[in-house]
Scaffold this motif. Sequence first.
Motif, short mmCIF file in Angstrom:
data_model
loop_
_atom_site.label_atom_id
_atom_site.label_comp_id
_atom_site.label_asym_id
_atom_site.label_seq_id
_atom_site.Cartn_x
_atom_site.Cartn_y
_atom_site.Cartn_z
N THR A 79 0.86 -1.19 0.00
CA THR A 79 0.00 0.00 0.00
C THR A 79 0.89 1.23 0.00
N ILE A 80 0.62 2.14 -0.92
CA ILE A 80 1.36 3.40 -0.87
C ILE A 80 0.41 4.55 -0.56
N LEU A 81 0.97 5.58 0.06
CA LEU A 81 0.23 6.81 0.26
C LEU A 81 0.87 7.86 -0.64
N PHE A 82 0.08 8.38 -1.57
CA PHE A 82 0.61 9.45 -2.43
C PHE A 82 0.16 10.79 -1.87
N TYR A 83 1.11 11.74 -1.81
CA TYR A 83 0.79 13.07 -1.31
C TYR A 83 1.16 14.15 -2.33
N GLY A 84 0.30 15.14 -2.48
CA GLY A 84 0.62 16.31 -3.30
C GLY A 84 -0.25 17.48 -2.86
N HIS A 85 -0.09 18.63 -3.52
CA HIS A 85 -0.95 19.77 -3.16
C HIS A 85 -1.53 20.45 -4.40
N TYR A 86 -2.79 20.87 -4.26
CA TYR A 86 -3.46 21.55 -5.37
C TYR A 86 -3.42 23.07 -5.23
N ASP A 87 -2.95 23.56 -4.08
CA ASP A 87 -2.87 25.02 -3.94
C ASP A 87 -1.60 25.54 -4.61
N VAL A 88 -1.65 26.80 -4.98
CA VAL A 88 -0.50 27.42 -5.65
C VAL A 88 -0.15 28.74 -4.98
N GLN A 89 1.03 29.23 -5.33
CA GLN A 89 1.50 30.52 -4.85
C GLN A 89 0.79 31.64 -5.63
N ALA A 132 -4.28 5.13 -16.02
CA ALA A 132 -3.77 4.24 -17.07
C ALA A 132 -3.66 2.80 -16.56
N LEU A 133 -3.11 2.65 -15.36
CA LEU A 133 -2.95 1.30 -14.80
C LEU A 133 -4.30 0.61 -14.62
N LYS A 134 -5.25 1.39 -14.17
CA LYS A 134 -6.60 0.85 -13.95
C LYS A 134 -7.25 0.47 -15.30
N LYS A 135 -7.13 1.36 -16.28
CA LYS A 135 -7.78 1.10 -17.57
C LYS A 135 -7.16 -0.11 -18.27
N VAL A 136 -5.85 -0.23 -18.18
CA VAL A 136 -5.17 -1.30 -18.91
C VAL A 136 -5.33 -2.66 -18.22
N ASN A 137 -5.29 -2.66 -16.88
CA ASN A 137 -5.31 -3.95 -16.16
C ASN A 137 -6.64 -4.27 -15.50
N GLY A 138 -7.60 -3.34 -15.58
CA GLY A 138 -8.88 -3.58 -14.92
C GLY A 138 -8.87 -3.21 -13.45
N ARG A 139 -7.71 -3.20 -12.86
CA ARG A 139 -7.60 -2.74 -11.46
C ARG A 139 -6.17 -2.29 -11.21
N LEU A 140 -5.98 -1.56 -10.10
CA LEU A 140 -4.62 -1.09 -9.79
C LEU A 140 -3.78 -2.25 -9.26
N PRO A 141 -2.49 -2.30 -9.62
CA PRO A 141 -1.63 -3.41 -9.20
C PRO A 141 -1.30 -3.39 -7.71
N ILE A 142 -1.44 -2.23 -7.07
CA ILE A 142 -1.13 -2.09 -5.63
C ILE A 142 -2.28 -1.36 -4.96
N ASN A 143 -2.23 -1.29 -3.64
CA ASN A 143 -3.22 -0.50 -2.90
C ASN A 143 -2.73 0.94 -2.81
N VAL A 144 -3.67 1.82 -3.01
CA VAL A 144 -3.28 3.23 -3.10
C VAL A 144 -4.16 4.09 -2.20
N LYS A 145 -3.52 4.96 -1.45
CA LYS A 145 -4.23 6.01 -0.73
C LYS A 145 -3.67 7.33 -1.24
N VAL A 146 -4.54 8.29 -1.43
CA VAL A 146 -4.10 9.55 -2.02
C VAL A 146 -4.56 10.71 -1.14
N ILE A 147 -3.66 11.63 -0.89
CA ILE A 147 -4.07 12.83 -0.17
C ILE A 147 -3.52 14.03 -0.94
N VAL A 148 -4.43 14.91 -1.32
CA VAL A 148 -4.00 16.12 -2.04
C VAL A 148 -4.56 17.30 -1.25
N GLU A 149 -3.66 18.10 -0.70
CA GLU A 149 -4.11 19.16 0.20
C GLU A 149 -4.08 20.54 -0.45
#
Length: 454
Positions: A79-89, A132-149
């Motif tokens: 399981t991975i946790l992906f982190y990023g931010h949608y706010d800008v300067q 892309a991974l979901k469309k090509v394989n029908g499901r994601l190869p790993i478990n994913v949690k995403v947080i975008v602040e």
Amino acid sequence: MNVLEYVENKQDENLRELMEFLRIPSVSTNSDHKKDIERAANWVADKLRAAGMDKVEIIPTKMHPMVYGESLQAPGKPTILFYGHYDVQPPEPLDLWTSPAFEPAVRDGNLYGRGTADDKGQVHIHIKAFEALKKVNGRLPINVKVIVEGEEEVGSESLWDFVVRNKERLRADALVVSDTSMLARGVPSITYGLRGLNYYQIEITGPAQDLHSGVFGGAVPNPITILCELVAKLHDKNFRVTVPHFYDDVAKLSPRERKALNSLPWKEKEFRRTVGAPGLCGEKGYAIVERLWCRPTLEMNGIWGGYTAEGSKTVIPSKAYAKLSTRLVPNQEPDKISKLVEKHIRKLLPKSVTCQFEVLSTGKPWVAPYHDPIFQKAIHALQQGFGKKAVFIREGGSIPFVTQMHDTFKVPCVLLGFGLPDENAHAPDEHIALENYFGGIKSVCLFYQSLAEK
Ligand code: BES
Ligand code: MN
Ligand code: MN
């Protein structure tokens, strides 16, 4: 069709979609943009849903909403946790942009606009890889949690609270972040160290109110002059910070790391060109990359006071102000450093003025070893995605969440940076190289795929 062919075919469509994201002026520091912040959060949530995340939520906070998504359909896989931010300067100064900040435009192989590199473009790389991974394989190869602040550019305050209250939900085998840069064009990079950041504001008060400089000048303290004297004393001639005990806890670089960092394909000439100043300066005894990544600094970020509008006004102002910050490295303690800085500033000031010293934010530095096997998978994916040798670097910027996550979960943090040192983050004409945006999507697909393999 394999996933690389899939994303290859989607390039135009992906780019158009990113441009839509970039048109939302989600400036976090300015309350006028509240609506835009909300729109950006909704936009991210929609795209995560479209990418096949099962659960997507917009989580309100005291300031700006967070977007959380997850897909946990790969039992037995990491399981991975992906982190990023949608706010800008903020985009200012507006007149220095070649094309408007929130009207993305492609020129010379780069996509220009606020947030292209920091961080919307890099977040989009991952969203499109998931899709892309979901469309090509029908499901994601790993478990994913995403947080975008939406508060990264203003210190990620609400996030910390959220992490503490949702430890179980956020638990993962690794944190993945794309909010950094590559060492140079054609050198894909993994960042294993960031500096911490303490931010301060000072207000110096002399006379109780503004005074006529003819009537009073010569017999009263001028807070601007006193502030400037103070600022001039904060570094010595070797460019070391004069705050006593500032360097006490700074970890010494091992000869081995020093050698590794100094043998990177980093070009001083390119750095000079990016900076564009007639000359450079810095702490004596350290190479430039060491100064940037491994040594603490004190920087003035703004200074103001008195009359600054058109023409002249003969006045001795009552107040003068400055914003300054310290970048911290292991093992400096943010709270300890704030106290040392305040003490030093108070000691340097004459009795003829008073000073209000405010700590606006603090943040710890982060450096971590990279021997976990996940780093080899990341290096390999970058090399395949870009067709270039990848390297491990440290960087001088700060991402509060990385330190917090590393301290809380003690998991490997994989920072895959797709920006470039001359991307103009926080400045006019911010851009991302299209080769890095497209190469990023490919590499990230390969990386996530490889995590499912033994
Ligand atoms: N993406 C940057 C951090 C960064 C930039 C890390 C380049 C490494 C290389 C992030 O958005 C940022 O700007 N962080 C702020 C700190 C924050 C608390 C305002 C910074 O570093 O000044
Ligand atoms: Mn960023
Ligand atoms: Mn930033």
